[in-house]
Design a protein around this motif. Structure first.
Motif, mmCIF file in Angstrom:
data_model
loop_
_atom_site.group_PDB
_atom_site.id
_atom_site.type_symbol
_atom_site.label_atom_id
_atom_site.label_comp_id
_atom_site.label_asym_id
_atom_site.label_seq_id
_atom_site.Cartn_x
_atom_site.Cartn_y
_atom_site.Cartn_z
ATOM 1 N N GLY A 52 -60.557 21.231 -57.987
ATOM 2 C CA GLY A 52 -59.877 22.481 -57.439
ATOM 3 C C GLY A 52 -59.546 23.686 -58.143
ATOM 4 N N GLU A 53 -60.359 24.048 -59.477
ATOM 5 C CA GLU A 53 -60.231 25.036 -60.254
ATOM 6 C C GLU A 53 -61.534 25.891 -60.156
ATOM 7 O OE1 GLU A 53 -57.354 25.713 -61.622
ATOM 8 O OE2 GLU A 53 -56.185 23.769 -61.247
ATOM 9 N N PRO A 54 -61.353 26.657 -58.988
ATOM 10 C CA PRO A 54 -62.741 27.676 -58.999
ATOM 11 C C PRO A 54 -62.785 28.595 -60.195
ATOM 12 C CG PRO A 54 -61.094 28.199 -57.385
ATOM 13 C CD PRO A 54 -60.485 26.923 -57.884
ATOM 14 N N TYR A 58 -65.810 28.988 -62.444
ATOM 15 C CA TYR A 58 -66.739 30.051 -62.671
ATOM 16 C C TYR A 58 -66.981 30.500 -63.890
ATOM 17 C CZ TYR A 58 -67.882 35.146 -62.290
ATOM 18 O OH TYR A 58 -68.166 36.332 -62.514
ATOM 19 N N LEU A 59 -66.095 30.483 -64.820
ATOM 20 C CA LEU A 59 -66.188 31.040 -66.302
ATOM 21 C C LEU A 59 -67.143 30.199 -66.975
ATOM 22 C CD1 LEU A 59 -62.490 31.620 -67.182
ATOM 23 C CD2 LEU A 59 -64.553 33.477 -66.647
ATOM 24 N N HIS A 60 -67.173 28.769 -66.761
ATOM 25 C CA HIS A 60 -68.044 27.707 -67.532
ATOM 26 C C HIS A 60 -69.434 27.829 -66.718
ATOM 27 C CE1 HIS A 60 -65.032 25.655 -69.769
ATOM 28 N NE2 HIS A 60 -64.535 25.177 -68.614
ATOM 29 N N PRO A 69 -80.540 30.831 -68.498
ATOM 30 C CA PRO A 69 -80.638 31.508 -67.269
ATOM 31 C C PRO A 69 -81.395 30.756 -66.190
ATOM 32 C CG PRO A 69 -81.078 32.953 -69.036
ATOM 33 C CD PRO A 69 -81.352 31.651 -69.630
ATOM 34 N N PHE A 70 -82.095 29.658 -66.331
ATOM 35 C CA PHE A 70 -82.975 28.953 -65.607
ATOM 36 C C PHE A 70 -82.438 27.818 -65.204
ATOM 37 C CE2 PHE A 70 -85.677 31.478 -68.206
ATOM 38 C CZ PHE A 70 -86.394 32.466 -67.051
ATOM 39 N N LEU A 71 -81.278 27.395 -65.343
ATOM 40 C CA LEU A 71 -80.344 26.302 -65.018
ATOM 41 C C LEU A 71 -80.212 26.156 -63.369
ATOM 42 C CD1 LEU A 71 -79.512 23.625 -65.992
ATOM 43 C CD2 LEU A 71 -77.111 24.425 -66.428
ATOM 44 N N LEU A 72 -81.116 25.313 -62.624
ATOM 45 C CA LEU A 72 -80.902 25.458 -61.334
ATOM 46 C C LEU A 72 -79.437 25.059 -60.755
ATOM 47 C CD1 LEU A 72 -83.679 24.058 -59.027
ATOM 48 C CD2 LEU A 72 -81.241 23.394 -58.500
ATOM 49 N N SER A 73 -79.127 23.919 -61.283
ATOM 50 C CA SER A 73 -77.893 23.504 -60.859
ATOM 51 C C SER A 73 -76.489 24.371 -61.046
ATOM 52 C CB SER A 73 -77.334 22.018 -61.646
ATOM 53 O OG SER A 73 -77.553 22.282 -62.928
ATOM 54 N N ALA A 74 -76.484 25.183 -61.916
ATOM 55 C CA ALA A 74 -75.424 26.331 -62.148
ATOM 56 C C ALA A 74 -75.676 27.464 -61.329
ATOM 57 C CB ALA A 74 -75.783 26.926 -63.721
ATOM 58 N N HIS A 75 -76.912 27.917 -60.905
ATOM 59 C CA HIS A 75 -76.991 28.958 -59.677
ATOM 60 C C HIS A 75 -76.547 28.264 -58.566
ATOM 61 C CE1 HIS A 75 -79.190 31.912 -62.121
ATOM 62 N NE2 HIS A 75 -79.809 31.062 -62.748
ATOM 63 N N LEU A 81 -69.418 28.858 -55.303
ATOM 64 C CA LEU A 81 -68.212 29.400 -55.778
ATOM 65 C C LEU A 81 -68.173 30.850 -55.204
ATOM 66 C CD1 LEU A 81 -67.542 28.255 -59.522
ATOM 67 C CD2 LEU A 81 -66.220 27.897 -57.578
ATOM 68 N N TYR A 82 -69.101 31.555 -54.962
ATOM 69 C CA TYR A 82 -69.115 32.816 -54.528
ATOM 70 C C TYR A 82 -68.568 32.927 -53.326
ATOM 71 C CZ TYR A 82 -70.962 35.233 -58.596
ATOM 72 O OH TYR A 82 -70.959 35.863 -59.962
ATOM 73 N N LEU A 83 -68.999 31.828 -52.439
ATOM 74 C CA LEU A 83 -68.950 31.557 -51.121
ATOM 75 C C LEU A 83 -67.140 31.299 -50.974
ATOM 76 C CD1 LEU A 83 -71.605 29.217 -49.485
ATOM 77 C CD2 LEU A 83 -71.146 31.769 -49.162
#
Length: 357
Positions: A52-54, A58-60, A69-75, A81-83
């Motif tokens: 529960g620490e969004p 987000y920073l990580h 930049p191509f790390l699917l799981s991170a995207h 998180l943006y939601l």
């Protein structure tokens, strides 16, 4: 000797081609990327997200995507998180990238629908996103979100039908229950709305939207203390849930508890430094406590942010709206007039607003 060479030429050529194929098939890291480090950061983000620490998550995630930049799981996780933060456009972008990188449609369908709703893209949702017919729970959720899209378009009958279809697929779908409560509130059917909202919070005790909607229902029925407890439950479940935090602060002001309202305002200022409603809330609190210079400073900050907004969004800042009241009404919003209930409404810069408003 020549025949030996000719006999060896074909297998050697095949071996060489196979070797090249292996090299081509491999997906070497892009120059400057560190996939191992990126995965590490993603795992840290996932832990923080589940705790529960969004904001820490987000920073990580941003650091992980700098490494790879191509790390699917991170995207995918960044889109979710943006939601939570209410940034539908950014969520859509991240989810679209994840889909382009090969994410299973079942993983992007529901969050993408929510991103569309946040941006008021109800028609786009209804024309593009449908149940996959594979998993009943996911199908129920997308049907519930389609119901929300119909509500945004003021198609109440179609919304009711979508919510009913969702509950037919999964009788315990909380999103459909909440949608049903919204329709019942609009129809003034408070007893039935109470039944569904109690069932929803029983099934999903950590769902901030459920507690927020219960608070609105309690407030409508005159149960101010019950509404405050509901808004506090919503804020505890997700401190970044803007509608509940604003409703909580507004109610605290009504109850004559400005210092507690100020604590809420500080939390919101950290989470949403670009939202003019946060600064107006601070100005309202300062005004109640006769700190007029501080109120004026907050109003100037709110005015600067409002001046950058599209004209059509200014009206809802002052008067608020209910979720589904019009296209783009993604959640219940408290306007400045309601926030200033039984207090002062500062309209210092009203002359700078467009005449039609």
């Amino acid at each position: 000797m020549k025949s030996i060479r000719s006999r060896l030429a074909v297998p050697l050529l095949a071996f060489a081609l196979l070797g090249c194929a292996d090299l081509l098939a491999a997906d070497p890291p892009m120059p400057g990327t560190r996939p191992g480090r990126a995965s590490e950061l993603y795992e840290k983000a996932l832990v923080e997200y589940n705790l529960g620490e969004p904001r820490t998550a987000y920073l990580h995630l941003k650091d992980a995507l700098l490494e790879d930049p191509f790390l699917l799981s991170a995207h995918l996780l960044l889109g979710k998180l943006y939601l939570q933060f209410g940034y539908g456009d950014k969520a859509e972008k991240e989810l679209t990238i994840a889909a382009g990188l090969g994410a299973d449609k079942a993983l992007t369908l529901v969050p993408l629908a929510r991103a569309y709703l946040l941006q008021g893209k109800a028609e786009k949702l209804l024309s593009e996103l449908f149940p996959l017919g594979t998993l009943s729970e996911e199908d129920a959720e997308i049907l519930a979100l389609r119901g929300q899209a119909h509500l945004q378009l003021e198609q109440r009958f179609d919304a009711q039908r979508a919510f009913a279809q969702s509950l037919g697929r999964n009788p315990n779908n909380v999103s459909a229950m909440l949608g049903r409560v919204q329709v019942l509130l609009l129809d003034g059917e408070l007893n039935e709305a109470n039944f569904y909202i109690r069932r929803a919070v029983e099934l999903a005790p950590n769902n901030p939207a459920a507690w927020h909607l219960k608070g609105l229902l309690d407030r409508t029925q005159g149960d101010t203390q019950g509404a405050l407890l509901d808004f506090e439950r919503a804020a505890k479940a997700l401190p970044a849930y803007f509608p509940a935090q604003m409703a909580r602060a507004s109610l605290l002001l009504r109850l004559g508890r400005p210092e507690q309202a100020r604590d809420v305002a500080k939390t919101l200022a950290q989470l949403y430094p670009r939202d003019p409603r946060v600064y107006y809330l601070q100005a309202t609190i300062d005004g109640r406590q006769q700190a007029l210079d501080a109120a004026a400073d907050s109003l100037k900050q709110a005015e600067a942010l409002i001046s950058q907004m599209p004209r059509e969004l200014i009206e809802t800042l002052f008067f608020g709206h209910l979720k589904g009241a019009f296209t783009g009404a993604d959640a219940d919003r408290i306007g400045y007039f309601e926030m200033a209930h039984e207090g002062a409404l500062f309209l210092d810069e009203i002359g700078e607003m467009p005449l039609e408003l």
